[in-house]
Design a protein around this motif. Structure first.
Motif, mmCIF file in Angstrom:
data_model
loop_
_atom_site.group_PDB
_atom_site.id
_atom_site.type_symbol
_atom_site.label_atom_id
_atom_site.label_comp_id
_atom_site.label_asym_id
_atom_site.label_seq_id
_atom_site.Cartn_x
_atom_site.Cartn_y
_atom_site.Cartn_z
ATOM 1 N N TRP A 1 -43.625 -20.158 -17.482
ATOM 2 C CA TRP A 1 -45.045 -19.890 -17.725
ATOM 3 C C TRP A 1 -45.929 -20.743 -16.812
ATOM 4 C CZ3 TRP A 1 -46.002 -16.116 -21.347
ATOM 5 C CH2 TRP A 1 -45.038 -15.878 -22.328
ATOM 6 N N GLN A 2 -47.045 -20.160 -16.357
ATOM 7 C CA GLN A 2 -48.085 -20.894 -15.617
ATOM 8 C C GLN A 2 -49.186 -21.212 -16.611
ATOM 9 O OE1 GLN A 2 -48.482 -21.782 -12.348
ATOM 10 N NE2 GLN A 2 -46.330 -21.204 -12.104
ATOM 11 N N MET A 3 -49.375 -22.481 -16.962
ATOM 12 C CA MET A 3 -50.318 -22.788 -18.035
ATOM 13 C C MET A 3 -51.141 -24.019 -17.658
ATOM 14 S SD MET A 3 -47.658 -22.388 -21.222
ATOM 15 C CE MET A 3 -46.544 -23.682 -20.692
ATOM 16 N N GLY A 4 -52.131 -24.352 -18.487
ATOM 17 C CA GLY A 4 -52.904 -25.577 -18.289
ATOM 18 C C GLY A 4 -51.996 -26.802 -18.396
ATOM 19 N N ALA A 5 -52.480 -27.955 -17.871
ATOM 20 C CA ALA A 5 -51.640 -29.154 -17.795
ATOM 21 C C ALA A 5 -51.199 -29.649 -19.169
ATOM 22 C CB ALA A 5 -52.405 -30.249 -17.071
ATOM 23 N N LYS A 6 -52.110 -29.640 -20.145
ATOM 24 C CA LYS A 6 -51.761 -30.235 -21.446
ATOM 25 C C LYS A 6 -50.634 -29.458 -22.116
ATOM 26 C CE LYS A 6 -52.493 -31.190 -26.033
ATOM 27 N NZ LYS A 6 -52.191 -30.346 -27.184
ATOM 28 N N ASP B 1 -46.828 -30.515 -23.167
ATOM 29 C CA ASP B 1 -46.374 -30.272 -24.550
ATOM 30 C C ASP B 1 -45.090 -29.450 -24.555
ATOM 31 O OD1 ASP B 1 -48.510 -31.633 -25.663
ATOM 32 O OD2 ASP B 1 -49.645 -29.836 -26.190
ATOM 33 N N SER B 2 -44.952 -28.534 -23.614
ATOM 34 C CA SER B 2 -43.721 -27.727 -23.553
ATOM 35 C C SER B 2 -42.547 -28.594 -23.119
ATOM 36 C CB SER B 2 -43.869 -26.567 -22.566
ATOM 37 O OG SER B 2 -44.882 -25.722 -22.997
ATOM 38 N N ALA B 3 -42.812 -29.520 -22.191
ATOM 39 C CA ALA B 3 -41.742 -30.389 -21.699
ATOM 40 C C ALA B 3 -41.240 -31.335 -22.792
ATOM 41 C CB ALA B 3 -42.229 -31.182 -20.491
ATOM 42 N N THR B 4 -42.147 -31.781 -23.687
ATOM 43 C CA THR B 4 -41.735 -32.702 -24.760
ATOM 44 C C THR B 4 -41.262 -31.940 -26.004
ATOM 45 O OG1 THR B 4 -43.954 -32.757 -25.732
ATOM 46 C CG2 THR B 4 -43.449 -34.467 -24.110
ATOM 47 N N GLU C 1 -34.793 -17.602 -21.519
ATOM 48 C CA GLU C 1 -35.386 -16.538 -20.690
ATOM 49 C C GLU C 1 -36.836 -16.203 -21.071
ATOM 50 O OE1 GLU C 1 -32.426 -16.296 -22.263
ATOM 51 O OE2 GLU C 1 -30.932 -16.130 -20.658
ATOM 52 N N SER C 2 -37.274 -16.617 -22.255
ATOM 53 C CA SER C 2 -38.626 -16.264 -22.749
ATOM 54 C C SER C 2 -38.882 -14.750 -22.681
ATOM 55 C CB SER C 2 -39.736 -16.995 -21.975
ATOM 56 O OG SER C 2 -39.627 -18.370 -22.125
ATOM 57 N N ILE C 3 -37.886 -13.986 -23.081
ATOM 58 C CA ILE C 3 -38.049 -12.513 -23.149
ATOM 59 C C ILE C 3 -38.325 -12.122 -24.601
ATOM 60 C CG2 ILE C 3 -36.826 -10.282 -22.920
ATOM 61 C CD1 ILE C 3 -37.502 -11.398 -20.202
ATOM 62 N N ILE C 4 -37.581 -12.778 -25.518
ATOM 63 C CA ILE C 4 -37.871 -12.578 -26.944
ATOM 64 C C ILE C 4 -38.962 -13.581 -27.305
ATOM 65 C CG2 ILE C 4 -36.953 -12.723 -29.305
ATOM 66 C CD1 ILE C 4 -34.225 -12.057 -28.202
ATOM 67 N N HIS C 5 -40.102 -13.079 -27.746
ATOM 68 C CA HIS C 5 -41.238 -13.990 -27.951
ATOM 69 C C HIS C 5 -41.256 -14.616 -29.340
ATOM 70 C CE1 HIS C 5 -42.336 -13.153 -23.993
ATOM 71 N NE2 HIS C 5 -42.529 -11.865 -24.214
ATOM 72 N N SER C 6 -40.500 -14.081 -30.258
ATOM 73 C CA SER C 6 -40.223 -14.658 -31.586
ATOM 74 C C SER C 6 -39.619 -13.575 -32.470
ATOM 75 C CB SER C 6 -41.457 -15.258 -32.270
ATOM 76 O OG SER C 6 -41.640 -16.569 -31.770
ATOM 77 N N LEU C 7 -39.083 -13.993 -33.614
ATOM 78 C CA LEU C 7 -38.393 -13.051 -34.510
ATOM 79 C C LEU C 7 -38.830 -13.308 -35.942
ATOM 80 C CD1 LEU C 7 -35.997 -14.764 -32.647
ATOM 81 C CD2 LEU C 7 -34.875 -12.591 -33.079
ATOM 82 N N ILE C 8 -38.718 -12.238 -36.762
ATOM 83 C CA ILE C 8 -38.905 -12.431 -38.201
ATOM 84 C C ILE C 8 -37.714 -11.811 -38.919
ATOM 85 C CG2 ILE C 8 -41.425 -12.536 -38.155
ATOM 86 C CD1 ILE C 8 -41.520 -9.647 -39.101
ATOM 87 N N GLU C 9 -37.358 -12.424 -40.031
ATOM 88 C CA GLU C 9 -36.204 -11.933 -40.787
ATOM 89 C C GLU C 9 -36.676 -11.608 -42.197
ATOM 90 O OE1 GLU C 9 -32.596 -14.127 -39.911
ATOM 91 O OE2 GLU C 9 -32.055 -13.957 -42.022
ATOM 92 N N TYR C 10 -36.314 -10.408 -42.678
ATOM 93 C CA TYR C 10 -36.669 -10.002 -44.049
ATOM 94 C C TYR C 10 -35.535 -10.318 -45.004
ATOM 95 C CZ TYR C 10 -40.948 -7.937 -42.399
ATOM 96 O OH TYR C 10 -42.205 -7.782 -41.869
ATOM 97 N N ASP D 1 -45.667 -13.022 -20.015
ATOM 98 C CA ASP D 1 -46.964 -12.830 -19.364
ATOM 99 C C ASP D 1 -48.028 -12.846 -20.449
ATOM 100 O OD1 ASP D 1 -49.313 -11.654 -18.179
ATOM 101 O OD2 ASP D 1 -48.036 -10.889 -16.570
ATOM 102 N N MET D 2 -48.887 -13.874 -20.412
ATOM 103 C CA MET D 2 -49.872 -14.064 -21.489
ATOM 104 C C MET D 2 -50.906 -12.949 -21.572
ATOM 105 S SD MET D 2 -49.024 -16.496 -23.361
ATOM 106 C CE MET D 2 -50.474 -16.521 -24.401
ATOM 107 N N ARG D 3 -51.000 -12.116 -20.509
ATOM 108 C CA ARG D 3 -52.002 -11.049 -20.573
ATOM 109 C C ARG D 3 -51.655 -10.026 -21.651
ATOM 110 N NH1 ARG D 3 -52.072 -9.977 -14.237
ATOM 111 N NH2 ARG D 3 -49.859 -9.988 -14.769
ATOM 112 N N VAL D 4 -50.374 -9.970 -22.052
ATOM 113 C CA VAL D 4 -49.990 -9.028 -23.122
ATOM 114 C C VAL D 4 -50.597 -9.476 -24.462
ATOM 115 C CG1 VAL D 4 -48.088 -7.945 -24.372
ATOM 116 C CG2 VAL D 4 -47.901 -8.318 -21.898
ATOM 117 N N PRO D 5 -50.298 -10.708 -24.943
ATOM 118 C CA PRO D 5 -50.921 -11.100 -26.218
ATOM 119 C C PRO D 5 -52.439 -11.249 -26.141
ATOM 120 C CG PRO D 5 -49.617 -12.922 -25.309
ATOM 121 C CD PRO D 5 -49.303 -11.707 -24.480
#
Ligand SMILES: NC(=O)c1ccc[n+]([C@@H]2O[C@H](COP(=O)([O-])OP(=O)(O)OC[C@H]3O[C@@H](n4cnc5c(N)ncnc54)[C@H](OP(=O)(O)O)[C@@H]3O)[C@@H](O)[C@H]2O)c1
Length: 385
Positions: free
Chosen positions: A200-205, A209-212, A241-250, A263-267
């Protein structure tokens, strides 16, 4: 036609939101934009999108912005109050809060109080003030549409389901640039190494936070407030791979996930168009070429920030705000070369240990707690051990 206001239009999320708005000029009118300090880019955006109002948080930059915008027909505002004013304009349909840090809390509450749709990228506002934001949203019938890719994924998966049968949420984490390293191998990492995120290309902060892995910790608390499950039911799995963006289980064992290119333009686009879906700008996943997806347990020894966030979330009250403030200072000091990478969790832990929890702080109290926690973090930064 939707009228949108973008708080933090000069940042990574803000600029991508303007890309989305530019794609659909017949659907989105950019009514107001704001920045913290970057008057050059803000003025360029104002010339292009012709918003009715433009605000700069730093009041010292008012005259500079005025000069940049000479001849442009827009109202120029300055100071923190001007950001709050943009957040609560009567004619807003959607306000995107893409500010970074605790500075986003006041504006989040202002949008919710106005009863409008809040497209929420600023996770720190829910971390510090979820106990204020969520009841406010209910009382004023305001919508919160998450922009964070993980929370957007969960939000998308929840549509049309029996959500009383939701059993658990699984947030995916990229693992950041230092995945697989031991804490010994993290001692000497420099800001420039930590700023190289693999996906991801994101702001510095947020990149630090992702690195820690604090980013995932903040997201766990954000998910707690948005989706109402207990912390035991909010899990984290590393997925490189950051292809699955999250999951929910019922409860019946069915698992739903939302996938796509990172790609953040999707959300961002979904938060503006929901419940509609329009043609988007993001590249598509080539499923034939995607050979494997990987999953790993987070390494909480090397990346203790994730556990610190669970701990703060479970304690509740003022503790997540304290953790957030200490983290903001620690990241700032790391980026300035004042402290090392492993000092980040050390400082946060020390500040949390010194804090006496306030059960349900109001906004003013939170602002005071944020300030004293920042002061404490600066002290802890110099007193090692
Ligand atoms: N970037 C991503 O891909 C991503 C993904 C998911 C979630 N998020 C979340 O979205 C939020 C924004 O992240 P970002 O990466 O877009 O950050 P960013 O690139 O640093 O942008 C932050 C924006 O907020 C403005 N700003 C900073 N401090 C301010 C203050 N005190 N008062 C008013 N405005 C201020 C900045 O203005 P200047 O440009 O003038 O400094 C900029 O417009 C964060 O909460 C982050 O965790 C980001």
């Amino acid at each position: 036609m939707k009228t949108i206001t973008i708080l933090g239009s000069t940042g990574s999320i803000g600029t991508q939101a303007l890309d989305v708005a530019a794609l659909y000029p017949q659907r989105f009118r950019v009514h107001a934009i704001s920045a913290g300090r970057n008057i050059k880019l803000l003025a360029e955006q104002a010339r292009r999108f012709k918003p009715k109002k433009v605000a700069i948080a730093n009041p010292d930059l008012y005259n500079g912005l005025k000069t940049e915008l000479a001849g442009i027909n827009t109202e120029i505002m300055a100071g923190d109050e001007s950001i709050l004013e943009l957040a609560s304009l009567d004619n807003n349909d959607v306000v995107l809060n893409s500010l970074v840090g605790f500075a986003g809390l006041g504006p989040t509450l202002a949008v919710l109080r106005s009863g409008k749709r809040l497209a929420l990228a600023n996770k720190e506002s829910l971390v510090a003030g979820g106990h204020l934001a969520m009841p406010l949203a209910t009382d004023s019938n305001a919508e919160i549409i998450p922009v964070d890719s993980e929370h957007s994924a969960i939000f998308q998966c929840l549509q049309g389901q029996d959500n009383s049968a939701l059993d658990q949420i699984i947030l995916t984490a990229s693992g950041g640039p230092f995945f697989g390293r031991s804490s010994d191998q993290l001692v000497a990492v420099r800001p420039e190494d930590a700023l190289k995120h693999p996906n991801w290309q994101m702001g510095a902060k947020i990149t630090i936070d992702s690195a820690t892995m604090m980013n995932k910790g903040l997201e766990v608390i954000e998910a707690y407030w948005l989706f109402g499950l207990s912390y035991d039911k909010i899990k984290v799995v590393v997925h490189r791979e950051s292809i699955i963006h999250s999951l929910i289980e019922y409860k019946d064992g069915a698992v739903l996930a939302q996938l796509g290119a990172p790609d953040m333009r999707v959300p961002i686009q979904y938060s503006l168009t929901y419940p509609e879906r329009l043609q988007g700008l993001a590249p598509r996943v080539n499923w034939e070429q995607l050979a494997e997806l990987h999953f790993n347990r987070p390494d909480v020894d090397a990346f203790p920030c994730l556990q610190l966030a669970y701990q703060a979330g479970r304690v509740g009250g003022s503790m997540p705000a304290v953790m957030n403030a200490a983290n903001e200072v620690a990241v700032e000091l790391f980026l300035a070369g004042v402290v090392g990478f492993l000092d980040i969790p050390r400082i946060i832990d020390a500040v949390m240990n010194k804090h006496k929890v306030v059960k349900s702080p109001g906004l003013e109290e939170l602002v005071a707690i944020d300030a004293t926690s920042r002061e404490m973090a600066r002290k802890c930064a110099v007193t090692k051990g």
